[in-house]
Write an enzyme that holds these catalytic residues in place. Structure first.
Site, PDB file in Angstrom:
ATOM      1  N   THR A 226       4.119   7.571   6.075  1.00  0.00           N
ATOM      2  CA  THR A 226       4.127   7.606   7.921  1.00  0.00           C
ATOM      3  C   THR A 226       2.820   8.059   8.551  1.00  0.00           C
ATOM      4  OG1 THR A 226       6.168   8.982   7.321  1.00  0.00           O
ATOM      5  CG2 THR A 226       4.845   8.939   9.425  1.00  0.00           C
TER       6      THR A 226
ATOM      7  N   CYS B 251      13.133  11.961   3.000  1.00  0.00           N
ATOM      8  CA  CYS B 251      12.773  10.509   2.600  1.00  0.00           C
ATOM      9  C   CYS B 251      11.446  10.374   2.425  1.00  0.00           C
ATOM     10  CB  CYS B 251      13.186   9.873   4.472  1.00  0.00           C
ATOM     11  SG  CYS B 251      14.729   8.596   4.410  1.00  0.00           S
ATOM     12  N   PHE B 252      10.919  11.430   2.306  1.00  0.00           N
ATOM     13  CA  PHE B 252       9.465  11.471   1.734  1.00  0.00           C
ATOM     14  C   PHE B 252       8.482  11.325   2.642  1.00  0.00           C
ATOM     15  CE2 PHE B 252      12.431  10.618  -0.818  1.00  0.00           C
ATOM     16  CZ  PHE B 252      12.575  11.661  -1.403  1.00  0.00           C
ATOM     17  N   CYS B 253       8.898  10.887   3.858  1.00  0.00           N
ATOM     18  CA  CYS B 253       8.016  10.535   4.965  1.00  0.00           C
ATOM     19  C   CYS B 253       7.552   9.280   4.329  1.00  0.00           C
ATOM     20  CB  CYS B 253       6.287  11.265   5.482  1.00  0.00           C
ATOM     21  SG  CYS B 253       6.564  12.930   5.566  1.00  0.00           S
ATOM     22  N   ASN B 254       8.268   8.079   4.029  1.00  0.00           N
ATOM     23  CA  ASN B 254       8.368   7.243   4.157  1.00  0.00           C
ATOM     24  C   ASN B 254       9.960   6.485   4.252  1.00  0.00           C
ATOM     25  OD1 ASN B 254       7.877   4.300   2.562  1.00  0.00           O
ATOM     26  ND2 ASN B 254       6.885   5.515   1.036  1.00  0.00           N
TER      27      ASN B 254
END
Length: 867
Positions: A149, A420-423
């Site tokens: 992100t 979503c792991f900042c992705n």
């Protein structure tokens, strides 16, 4: 007698089986001994979130503490002896960072930041973007869709400047037909462009080719053919450098942001931007802070910046003590592992082994147990990092939500990462989610970081496990055992065809090119040697699902039940997370049962403690005497201590006021004094205080609307979500039967009252059918009315025996098995006072209950009330 041949699964799940998969394990020493000495605090814990942060070693902290105890470090902006020591030590650390990446101060500069994101933001704000005009197309910002992100966020800067932004899929990168030669230096006549990609995906662990750096810089590979100008490369190395060596001599990216806690675990809040000196002259800066100015005038627009790039961009006093701590991180890492290449081989081996089993594991019916999101087959550590991303599948092939997997993992003391792991880009790609679906998920209430894991049967995120340099084979064993025990329909089996193919690739193991020795850590020169309160983010009760849009359509299908059963038990929990206080009749007030969760135990940092952190809280037994106006607190082996339940105005003025948080809400409280604090501290064996919610403080449920009319105002005590939590005894009995079916009755016994205690409800009713309460929208106990505002999503806290404080995997495992989708049990209630109602109102056990239910009830969910 013929000896039974071991199955492939039995063979693989041994250390000998692991060594057949990967031969590089450990660091030429006993890794378990190193772990016992350096990481004893994680004994009994399987920590698998090293991509989030790795763990610091004991010797690293001890070395840093000794350093601070023996030296005086002053502000480096001063010139006294202690300040010079700080300056010289910091400069040494800068050199050591560059040495770690195989470059020198003549080639790169280290700019300290608060983290990788701050380093990326610095590039975004200092890059000399040229907006598009009628005469020229201007700068371009291109980024790989598989980016964090923080990289995508650069477009927030570029969009305001009129700069073209292009999102590039990995398979869209292709060789340019141009043969443009590399530019030898910065030219201010050329339009600057920026391309950013991760050295390693933080979603899948895919390692993208570092050779792209030179190819993009020389315009032999870039996503926008025919674009004149000079291309710079921003290489996001935060995930990569935790377990892999990065040689910037061989792969000279222009800008390299990193965070040091990914490498050492400590300190947090410290990162750096590594800037290639040949590219540093393009960086522009408007603001100037302390330490960056060579000279300036206050009454005239005159300013001269310092000459070095680091001095120009490090505003204010740098966190010099944290920077000094890095020195001890480097030293410990080198001593324990002998370098990053060894870490890469060790951690990749653990990931490869886990992938091999998880990707071939099957249910008894032959269906896969996991869907793995990967771009490689884990054959080569130069293309794959120590990350495995997946979702668990049941024996019907349906995805089990990541939230449920996370909760069950906690029963095994396994710590993973979910979501979503900042992705978002990688998440969309691997989960097959379109832009329209992502927007619909947002409209359905799902946001990044929450626990809404399944919408319309499709996952919104996944589960990620990642390994660090101190991870062991036993960690992989514990994780795989958890998957098999919790999700596999026995007997577990392996896909033999796929396994054979993976074994062949293991036999043809890739031989890595040698890493330059200068890229390894050098000798130590000249200097002496986690809502954390409640676990995962909590989801508020889904009021909208019963009030917004669904009510009008469903109101005609409601049916009235004259008598649904009786109220069998009333429990209040005067001290949050402590033992229940059972009563036969009790007044209700404006916040719920009178004095329910009015007090809570906090640590020295004023953070609320729950049974998740301190299971022994359940052994503290509070009792309220309404006639004497006292709260008595007792426990086995302890004398009883008493405090008043109410404090008069004058007395309250002498109490210490404090601010605390409950489920993200800030609440006003006051301290209950030293006597009870000493009592609790002695019992728990740690320093604690008891605090009480101030009577003049109101914590409101957010107002929602029902058929155009606002909810009545509902105030809360220190509960998590709603005023009351109700469970159905009939549902308890059904769950009890299911537990006995799944377990050996001789080793596991749950009587009804014991099981009720684990769910920590205020009200226990006896209905006619199991889980009929899921469809209730309103409830009446005697003449007192309640609104049902959601179901309670359960977590590992129901695994704590309320009589002993010990943990078990039941009943959460069985609840997960017999309740498809969310692991919910019980309903949240708000009191609905009538126009003539006035507090206090008394409710009593034995009262008749009646309910209103929708024929096709929705399934609103919320997080656990059981604190």
């Amino acid at each position: 007698m013929v000896e039974k041949k071991a199955s492939s699964l039995e063979e693989l799940c041994t250390f000998e089986g692991f060594k057949k998969v990967w031969k590089h394990y450990g660091y030429d020493s006993d890794i378990q001994e190193m772990r016992d000495e350096e990481f004893s605090r994680i004994k009994g814990i399987t920590y698998l979130d090293h991509a989030g942060t790795t763990l610091f070693s004991q010797s690293q902290i001890e070395g840093f503490s000794r350093d601070l105890a023996e030296n005086v470090y002053g502000n480096p902006h001063s010139h006294n002896l202690s300040s010079r020591l700080t300056h010289d030590t910091v400069e040494h650390v800068r050199f050591r960072i560059l040495q770690h990446f195989n470059v020198s101060p003549e080639e790169y500069t280290v700019i300290f930041t608060s983290g990788c994101t701050a380093a990326i933001k610095m590039v975004a704000e200092s890059f000399p973007w040229r907006p598009a005009t009628l005469e020229e197309p201007g700068s371009r910002f291109c980024y790989l869709t598989d980016n964090h992100t923080s990289i995508v966020g650069i477009r927030g800067v570029t969009s305001q400047l009129g700069v073209t932004t292009i999102a590039v899929k990995p398979d869209e990168l292709s060789a340019s037909t141009q043969s443009t030669e590399s530019n030898s230096g910065p030219s201010f006549e050329e339009t600057p462009h920026l391309f950013s990609y991760p050295a390693q995906s933080n979603f899948s662990g895919m390692k993208y080719p570092l050779r792209w750096i030179h190819q993009i810089q020389t315009q032999k590979l870039y996503p926008s053919h025919g674009t004149a100008g000079r291309w710079f490369v921003l290489l996001d190395a935060a995930c990569f450098v935790g377990c892999s060596p990065l040689d910037l001599q061989a792969y000279p990216a222009d800008f390299v942001p990193i965070s040091f806690y990914k490498i050492f675990g400590f300190p947090t809040g410290l990162g750096a931007l590594l800037v290639r000196n040949d590219s540093s002259s393009i960086m522009r800066k408007n603001y100037f802070g302390g330490g960056t100015a060579a000279a300036y005038l206050v009454g005239e627009h005159f300013f001269v910046s310092r000459t070095s790039i680091s001095s120009r961009f490090e505003d204010g006093t740098i966190p010099f003590l944290d920077i000094i701590a890095l020195n001890h991180g480097f030293h410990a890492l080198e001593r324990l592992t002998k370098g990053m290449k060894n870490i890469k081989l060790h951690t990749f081996g653990l990931a490869r082994y886990t992938y091999m089993i998880l990707s071939t594991l099957q249910h008894a019916n032959g269906k896969p147990v996991a869907r793995i999101y990967s771009d490689t087959e884990f054959c080569d550590p130069s293309t794959q990092g120590a990350i495995i991303n997946f979702n668990v599948l049941d024996n019907n092939g349906d995805i089990i939500g990541y939230s449920q997997v996370d909760k069950l993992a906690s029963l095994y003391n396994i710590q993973v990462r979910t979501g979503c792991f900042c992705n978002t880009g990688a998440c969309q790609h691997h989960l097959g989610l379109s832009n329209e679906e992502m927007k619909r998920n947002l409209q359905a209430g799902h946001v990044c970081g929450d626990n809404i894991d399944i919408i319309e049967g499709r996952p919104t995120g996944s589960v990620r496990v990642s390994f660090g340099y101190m991870s062991t084979f036993e960690d992989t064993q514990a994780f795989l055992k958890f998957i098999i025990d919790s999700f596999v329909r026995a007997p577990a089996r392996l896909d033999e065809c796929r396994l054979a193919r993976l074994r062949e690739s293991a036999a043809a193991e890739t031989t890595e090119p040698p890493i330059p020795q200068s890229g390894e850590l050098g000798p130590e020169p000249n200097l002496e040697d986690q809502d954390p309160i409640h676990g995962a983010d909590l989801k508020k009760p889904d009021f909208d699902s019963v009030t917004n849009g669904h009510f009008d359509a469903g109101i005609q299908s409601m049916k009235s039940i004259d008598v649904a059963g009786t109220l069998t038990n009333i429990f209040l929990y005067p001290i949050k997370s402590c033992a229940a206080f059972e009563v036969k009749h009790w007044p209700i007030g404006s916040k719920g049962l009178l004095y329910d969760r009015t007090w809570m135990v906090v640590n020295l940092n004023n953070v609320c403690l729950s049974q998740k952190q301190e299971p022994r809280l359940c052994l503290i037994q509070p009792q309220i005497d309404l006639e004497r106006n006292t709260l008595a607190i007792g426990a086995k082996g302890m004398s009883t201590v008493s405090i008043p339940v109410e404090s008069g105005g004058g007395e309250q003025q002498t109490q210490t006021l404090c601010q605390s948080k409950v489920c993200g809400d800030r609440v006003k409280t006051f301290d209950c004094g030293d006597e009870v604090a000493d009592w609790i501290s002695k019992f728990l064996g740690r320093h604690c205080r008891l605090i009480r919610q101030s009577s003049d403080f109101t914590r409101d449920v957010k107002k929602r609307h029902l058929q155009g009319q606002a909810w009545v105002s509902a105030s809360l005590s220190l509960v998590n979500e709603a005023q009351y939590l109700m469970v159905n005894r009939t549902s308890i009995l059904h769950l009890q039967e299911e537990i006995q079916k799944r377990n050996d009755a001789s080793t596991l016994q749950f009587n009804t009252e014991h099981l009720i205690g684990r769910f920590r409800a205020n009200l226990v009713v006896c209905g006619t059918q199991p889980f009929e309460e899921d469809g209730w929208t309103e409830l009446k106990i005697g003449h007192t009315s309640f609104q049902v505002v959601g179901q309670c999503g359960r977590c590992q806290m129901i695994g704590i025996d309320q009589d002993t404080g010990t943990r078990s995997k039941e009943p959460l495992q069985t609840l997960s098995a017999c309740r498809r989708g969310k692991v919910t049990f019980g309903a949240y209630l708000l009191h609905q006072p009538s126009e003539t109602s006035s507090y206090p109102i008394t409710i009593s056990t034995g009262s008749w209950i009646s309910a209103i239910a929708k024929r096709e009830g929705s399934d609103p969910t919320a997080e656990n009330q059981s604190g």
